[in-house]
Design an enzyme around this catalytic site. Structure first.
Site, PDB file in Angstrom:
ATOM      1  N   CYS A  71       0.857  -1.197   0.000  1.00  0.00           N
ATOM      2  CA  CYS A  71       0.000   0.000   0.000  1.00  0.00           C
ATOM      3  C   CYS A  71       0.887   1.239   0.000  1.00  0.00           C
ATOM      4  CB  CYS A  71      -0.930   0.008   1.212  1.00  0.00           C
ATOM      5  SG  CYS A  71      -1.989   1.486   1.249  1.00  0.00           S
ATOM      6  N   ASN A  73       0.327   4.538  -0.371  1.00  0.00           N
ATOM      7  CA  ASN A  73      -0.040   5.697   0.446  1.00  0.00           C
ATOM      8  C   ASN A  73       0.170   5.411   1.935  1.00  0.00           C
ATOM      9  OD1 ASN A  73      -0.811   7.449  -1.661  1.00  0.00           O
ATOM     10  ND2 ASN A  73      -2.773   6.412  -1.866  1.00  0.00           N
ATOM     11  N   HIS A 162      -3.282  -5.188  -9.978  1.00  0.00           N
ATOM     12  CA  HIS A 162      -3.937  -4.006 -10.552  1.00  0.00           C
ATOM     13  C   HIS A 162      -4.375  -4.297 -11.978  1.00  0.00           C
ATOM     14  CE1 HIS A 162      -2.785  -1.307  -7.251  1.00  0.00           C
ATOM     15  NE2 HIS A 162      -1.716  -2.074  -7.179  1.00  0.00           N
ATOM     16  N   GLU A 211     -10.737   0.334  -5.470  1.00  0.00           N
ATOM     17  CA  GLU A 211      -9.770  -0.516  -4.794  1.00  0.00           C
ATOM     18  C   GLU A 211     -10.366  -1.830  -4.289  1.00  0.00           C
ATOM     19  OE1 GLU A 211      -6.911   0.660  -1.971  1.00  0.00           O
ATOM     20  OE2 GLU A 211      -6.724   2.697  -2.763  1.00  0.00           O
ATOM     21  N   CYS A 220      -4.519   5.970  -4.881  1.00  0.00           N
ATOM     22  CA  CYS A 220      -3.973   4.624  -4.692  1.00  0.00           C
ATOM     23  C   CYS A 220      -2.520   4.674  -5.164  1.00  0.00           C
ATOM     24  CB  CYS A 220      -4.776   3.612  -5.506  1.00  0.00           C
ATOM     25  SG  CYS A 220      -4.160   1.926  -5.370  1.00  0.00           S
ATOM     26  N   GLY A 223      -1.445   1.715  -7.169  1.00  0.00           N
ATOM     27  CA  GLY A 223      -2.194   1.801  -8.427  1.00  0.00           C
ATOM     28  C   GLY A 223      -1.572   2.806  -9.384  1.00  0.00           C
TER      29      GLY A 223
HETATM   30  N1  LIG Z   1      -6.775  -2.080  -1.567  1.00  0.00           N
HETATM   31  C1  LIG Z   1      -5.392  -2.440  -1.921  1.00  0.00           C
HETATM   32  C2  LIG Z   1      -4.432  -2.075  -0.762  1.00  0.00           C
HETATM   33  C3  LIG Z   1      -4.251  -0.567  -0.623  1.00  0.00           C
HETATM   34  C4  LIG Z   1      -3.516  -0.013  -1.813  1.00  0.00           C
HETATM   35  C5  LIG Z   1      -3.588   1.504  -1.988  1.00  0.00           C
HETATM   36  N2  LIG Z   1      -4.350   2.219  -1.008  1.00  0.00           N
HETATM   37  C6  LIG Z   1      -2.206   2.125  -2.159  1.00  0.00           C
HETATM   38  O1  LIG Z   1      -2.010   3.284  -1.777  1.00  0.00           O
HETATM   39  O2  LIG Z   1      -1.325   1.431  -2.747  1.00  0.00           O
HETATM   40  C7  LIG Z   1      -5.294  -3.944  -2.186  1.00  0.00           C
HETATM   41  O3  LIG Z   1      -6.128  -4.717  -1.668  1.00  0.00           O
HETATM   42  O4  LIG Z   1      -4.362  -4.336  -2.900  1.00  0.00           O
END
Ligand SMILES: N[C@H](CCC[C@H](N)C(=O)O)C(=O)O
Length: 275
Positions: A71, A73, A162, A211, A220, A223
């Site tokens: 993640c 962020n 992704h 997400e 994200c 992302g």
């Molecule tokens: N929901 C994402 C995790 C948070 C990723 C995102 N908030 C970032 O900043 O990379 C997943 O299940 O892969």
């Protein structure tokens, strides 16, 4: 339980540094804490933990209680947390995450972190574990069919999956309807984060994100990294690109010299509390 509410471009987290390891019932705790009506309200719960080799370790749990591998962020929020709270005084931090040790470069003003550059690692482009594709095959502009139609997906993993979709006009997609259809499509055995992208220039894109485990977020980080990698793979963007998200901008570089992706952006402490 003491917590610190933080965000990276509006992608918000409850940060907790009270545990020495992941406690029992963490999935239920994440759902409870992240609930925007009955809890504190956040996209995720982030644990800051001690670590033998690295300076610290981080684990991230989505609002639905599932654990994510990565993640971007949240990593920037942990960097600010540990520096501003005096847990480190070094401008470079090594953080253990589920994808390995990530190197963070901290930029400060008046003794507080304002920006962080994160080494997000090498993108994973082979489509291992994605059905109907050879393990070594890249997934570029692969047509994925859902109720809302066919979408050309470029699959890029930053440790977390992704599905990047380039559109001529972001306004033509219903994110809250199409996002979950792609997130849960059987082509993605671990489900996927979904990024819809409009290219403004070869070093400038706008991205909206649905997400995995959270729904729409304002930003994200992993992302945005996947989007720039997909942009290079499809010839739409250069390796250094600004990604405009609803919550603000990230500067992403997929460095040719080491094949690693670097993300630079802010992080903010909003408030502290007890839960
Ligand atoms: N929901 C994402 C995790 C948070 C990723 C995102 N908030 C970032 O900043 O990379 C997943 O299940 O892969």
């Amino acid at each position: 339980m003491k917590f610190t509410k933080m965000h990276g471009l509006g992608n918000d987290f409850v940060v907790v540094a009270e545990f020495s390891s992941v406690p029992e019932g963490i999935s239920e705790l994440a759902q409870q804490v992240c609930d925007r009506h009955f809890g504190i309200g956040a996209d995720g719960l982030v644990l800051v933990l001690p670590h033998e080799q690295a300076d610290f370790a981080m684990r991230i749990f989505n609002a639905d209680g599932t654990e994510a591998e990565q993640c971007g962020n949240a990593v920037r929020c942990v960097a600010k947390y540990v520096y501003d709270k005096g847990l480190t005084d070094r401008p470079e931090v090594l953080l253990e995450t589920r994808i390995g040790i990530q190197r963070l470069q901290l930029f400060t003003e008046a003794g507080q972190v304002t920006q962080v550059t994160v080494d997000m690692g090498e993108p994973i482009l082979t489509a291992e574990k994605i059905p109907t594709t050879a393990a070594s095959e890249r997934v570029v502009n692969h047509q994925v069919t859902v109720a809302d139609g066919e979408f050309p997906v470029t699959a890029v993993s930053m440790g977390n999956p992704h599905a990047v979709i380039f559109l001529s006009d972001l306004a033509t997609v219903n994110l809250h309807q199409t996002g979950p259809q792609i997130e849960t499509h059987p082509f993605f055995p671990r489900k996927t984060n979904v990024e819809f992208v409009q290219v403004n220039a070869d070093d400038d894109v706008t991205m909206h994100v649905w997400e995995r485990g959270c729904g729409e977020t304002l930003a994200c980080g992993s992302g945005a990294c996947a989007v720039v990698v997909a942009g290079v793979l499809t010839g739409k963007t250069s390796r250094e690109t600004t990604v405009h998200l609803k919550g603000g901008d990230l500067r992403i570089e997929w460095r040719e010299a080491d094949n690693r992706v670097y993300m630079t952006g802010p992080s903010v402490i909003v408030f502290e509390g007890d839960f």
